[in-house]
Motif scaffolding. Structure first.
Motif, PDB file in Angstrom:
ATOM      1  N   SER A 184       0.908  -1.090  -0.005  1.00 41.06           N
ATOM      2  CA  SER A 184       0.012   0.108   0.013  1.00 41.06           C
ATOM      3  C   SER A 184       0.814   1.203  -0.003  1.00 41.06           C
ATOM      4  O   SER A 184       0.276   2.315  -0.574  1.00 41.06           O
ATOM      5  CB  SER A 184      -1.072   0.202   1.224  1.00 41.06           C
ATOM      6  OG  SER A 184      -0.194   0.035   2.328  1.00 41.06           O
ATOM      7  N   ALA A 187       1.350   3.101  -3.571  1.00 40.34           N
ATOM      8  CA  ALA A 187       0.191   4.098  -3.977  1.00 40.34           C
ATOM      9  C   ALA A 187       0.327   5.278  -3.484  1.00 40.34           C
ATOM     10  O   ALA A 187       0.374   6.573  -3.869  1.00 40.34           O
ATOM     11  CB  ALA A 187      -1.020   3.308  -4.040  1.00 40.34           C
ATOM     12  N   LYS A 188       0.756   5.203  -1.833  1.00 39.10           N
ATOM     13  CA  LYS A 188       0.898   6.463  -1.050  1.00 39.10           C
ATOM     14  C   LYS A 188       1.910   7.277  -1.628  1.00 39.10           C
ATOM     15  O   LYS A 188       1.992   8.575  -1.885  1.00 39.10           O
ATOM     16  CB  LYS A 188       1.093   6.066   0.425  1.00 39.10           C
ATOM     17  CG  LYS A 188       1.109   7.287   1.519  1.00 39.10           C
ATOM     18  CD  LYS A 188       1.172   6.743   2.778  1.00 39.10           C
ATOM     19  CE  LYS A 188       1.314   7.709   3.626  1.00 39.10           C
ATOM     20  NZ  LYS A 188       1.273   7.373   5.133  1.00 39.10           N
ATOM     21  N   SER A 191       1.174   9.159  -4.818  1.00 38.75           N
ATOM     22  CA  SER A 191       0.306  10.256  -4.517  1.00 38.75           C
ATOM     23  C   SER A 191       1.166  11.475  -4.221  1.00 38.75           C
ATOM     24  O   SER A 191       1.030  12.694  -4.516  1.00 38.75           O
ATOM     25  CB  SER A 191      -0.628  10.036  -3.565  1.00 38.75           C
ATOM     26  OG  SER A 191      -1.525  10.952  -2.981  1.00 38.75           O
ATOM     27  N   ARG A 197      -2.116   7.904  -7.968  1.00 35.60           N
ATOM     28  CA  ARG A 197      -2.445   6.645  -7.543  1.00 35.60           C
ATOM     29  C   ARG A 197      -2.805   5.962  -8.633  1.00 35.60           C
ATOM     30  O   ARG A 197      -2.619   4.988  -9.000  1.00 35.60           O
ATOM     31  CB  ARG A 197      -3.358   6.491  -6.469  1.00 35.60           C
ATOM     32  CG  ARG A 197      -3.037   6.945  -5.138  1.00 35.60           C
ATOM     33  CD  ARG A 197      -3.736   6.544  -4.087  1.00 35.60           C
ATOM     34  NE  ARG A 197      -3.260   6.783  -2.810  1.00 35.60           N
ATOM     35  CZ  ARG A 197      -3.622   8.027  -1.975  1.00 35.60           C
ATOM     36  NH1 ARG A 197      -4.223   9.220  -2.558  1.00 35.60           N
ATOM     37  NH2 ARG A 197      -3.023   8.151  -0.805  1.00 35.60           N
ATOM     38  N   ASP A 198      -3.247   6.654  -9.629  1.00 36.52           N
ATOM     39  CA  ASP A 198      -3.623   6.135 -10.935  1.00 36.52           C
ATOM     40  C   ASP A 198      -2.732   5.696 -12.013  1.00 36.52           C
ATOM     41  O   ASP A 198      -2.950   4.810 -12.792  1.00 36.52           O
ATOM     42  CB  ASP A 198      -4.810   7.120 -11.836  1.00 36.52           C
ATOM     43  CG  ASP A 198      -6.100   7.226 -11.038  1.00 36.52           C
ATOM     44  OD1 ASP A 198      -6.339   6.521 -10.258  1.00 36.52           O
ATOM     45  OD2 ASP A 198      -6.994   8.079 -11.524  1.00 36.52           O
ATOM     46  N   LEU A 200      -0.549   3.590 -11.214  1.00 42.37           N
ATOM     47  CA  LEU A 200      -0.134   2.476 -10.704  1.00 42.37           C
ATOM     48  C   LEU A 200      -0.812   1.178 -11.554  1.00 42.37           C
ATOM     49  O   LEU A 200      -2.135   1.301 -11.429  1.00 42.37           O
ATOM     50  CB  LEU A 200      -0.306   2.128  -9.247  1.00 42.37           C
ATOM     51  CG  LEU A 200       0.183   0.618  -8.448  1.00 42.37           C
ATOM     52  CD1 LEU A 200       1.425   0.530  -8.845  1.00 42.37           C
ATOM     53  CD2 LEU A 200      -0.158   0.882  -7.190  1.00 42.37           C
TER      54      LEU A 200
END
Length: 462
Positions: A184, A187-188, A191, A197-198, A200
């Motif tokens: 996780s 994604a953080k 950002s 995040r998109d 990824l």
């Protein structure tokens, strides 16, 4: 000087000794304390005192108000998340870190940077990385991944003839970050870095695995031309699965991408001759994340990031001020991470590596792996429980054999929380629990206690 502060300074040796006794008592009772104490009623925060009462009174207030509510996370049956403890040497090093209170970011002030570089060299050797990798201490795996991906972002700019560090992430246009089962924190980080995040892209994994399918990754790389970033896993959080790192590195002969490997705790497989093959090819990575407050058993917060492109790292994080050291061929640490203030985290790692060496830390790793396998076998033998994945290294991922819904699993987790702490997860759509072994204190006796508690609770729930 404030009268109370002056009195504490005059009695400092006595105060430190009182603190030592309190710490020793807390550690001596780890085996007998509730791993997670029962939740009590919420207390209203106390107001800030206008006049302080001194360190001795503060210590007494802490022990009465807060210590009984702290979990035994330093102990042998805290198996939630991936949490190590602090070896005796690491604890000593951490105390001295506070005593010397170094900001080790600048060559203008003492030997902190040299100590960190020596420690990074030891860690590089521990994980089988070559001298092509430079490294820097950061606060944890999330910051390590973020730093590695920030360097990757600048590499993308280099390929496209722009510099995101100067012009912003928008100069890159659309970015693709490909991964099979990313943590996780990836994604953080995306950002935080302005990539979004998109960006990824989830790539299919091998059947029944969390390891990326190399063929599917190659198809994904071929779908859109241009440079990309691939995030490989050396130990996924749920099942400790490993991507085929040599196969991924081989794809660079046909595709242009930066290879970042998240080896937060999986890198420690290198210490065990039986499991070292799992991290074959790690050195081919362009950047690597390793978390040290997991399996190295140093206190929070501590991690290291490695990269082959320190020049790009300095381009991202350079900080220009007259009072800071120069960039140069060997940049000061202030130019290599998001932090201007950088406590001497390396000292705790230096202490434990100097005290126990490769052999001592190998014993911890192999004992933890044996513990995970023993717990997995005990749970698999119980008809009320079932494994969600094989025990590949140090994590047992399991669930109730019947009706494994989140509410029943929460009841199971809470029923055993005084004896053992595990954390919830979802694996391939099924709710489950994870027991992660990384504490230097954990023995087979602790495994038996944990297994007995889990099996008894599972049967009662069933």
């Amino acid at each position: 000087m404030d009268r109370t502060l002056a009195a504490d300074l005059a009695r400092l040796p006595d105060l430190l000794d009182a603190t030592r006794r309190a710490a020793a008592e807390a550690l001596a009772t780890l085996d007998d304390r509730d791993v997670v104490p029962p939740a009590g009623p919420l207390r209203d925060p106390e107001p800030l005192p206008e006049d302080g009462s001194g360190a001795e009174a503060a210590l007494a207030a802490f022990r009465a108000r807060w210590e009984p509510r702290l979990s035994a996370s330093a102990g042998p049956r805290y198996l939630g998340f991936v949490t190590g403890g602090a070896t005796p040497a690491a604890l000593a090093g951490d105390w001295l870190t506070a005593a010397h209170d170094q900001n080790s970011n600048s060559a203008l002030d003492g030997a902190g940077q040299d100590l960190e570089r020596e420690t990074v060299g030891w860690l590089r050797a521990l994980f089988g990385l070559s001298g092509a990798h430079s490294g820097t201490f950061v606060s944890g795996a999330t910051m390590s991944n973020t730093t590695g991906l920030a360097i990757a972002r600048e590499w993308l700019g280099e390929r496209l003839g722009v510099s995101p560090a100067e012009q912003g992430a928008a100069a890159l246009g659309p970015v693709r970050v490909l991964s099979g089962a990313p943590h996780s924190s990836i994604a953080k980080a995306l950002s935080f870095l302005g990539l979004g995040r998109d960006s990824l892209v989830r790539v299919p994994t091998l059947p029944g695995r969390e390891a990326v399918d190399p063929a599917a990754l190659e198809r994904a790389l071929a779908d859109t031309p241009g440079p990309a970033v691939v995030v490989a896993n050396a130990g996924t959080v749920n099942t400790v699965d490993f991507d085929d790192l040599p196969a991924l590195a081989a794809l660079r002969a046909r595709h242009d991408f930066w290879l970042h490997t998240d080896a937060a705790f999986g890198a420690f497989a290198a210490l065990s001759p039986q499991h070292a093959h799992l991290v074959d090819g790690l050195d081919a990575s362009d950047s690597v994340c390793v978390d040290l407050h997991k399996w190295l058993n140093v206190p929070y917060d501590s991690a290291v990031q490695f990269t082959r492109r320190q020049d790009l790292q300095a381009r991202v994080f350079q900080n220009s001020a007259a009072y800071l050291g120069p960039l140069g061929e060997h940049p000061d640490l202030v130019h290599l991470t998001p932090e201007n203030s950088h406590r001497l985290r390396a000292l705790a790692a230096w202490f434990t590596l100097r005290a126990y060496g490769r052999r001592g830390h190998r014993e911890i790793v192999e004992r933890n792996i044996a513990g995970a396998r023993a717990l997995g076998a005990a749970l698999e033998a119980d008809p009320a429980l079932t494994l969600l994945a094989p025990v590949r290294l140090n994590v047992v991922c399991f669930t109730l054999a019947e009706h494994p819904d989140p509410a029943r699993l929460t009841a199971l987790r809470e029923a055993v929380s005084r004896e053992v702490f595990v954390t919830p997860t979802v694996h391939e759509g099924t709710a489950g629990l994870r027991a992660a072994f990384s504490n230097w204190r954990t023995t087979q006796a602790d495994v038996r206690r944990a297994a007995d508690a889990l099996r008894t609770a599972a049967r009662e729930i069933a």
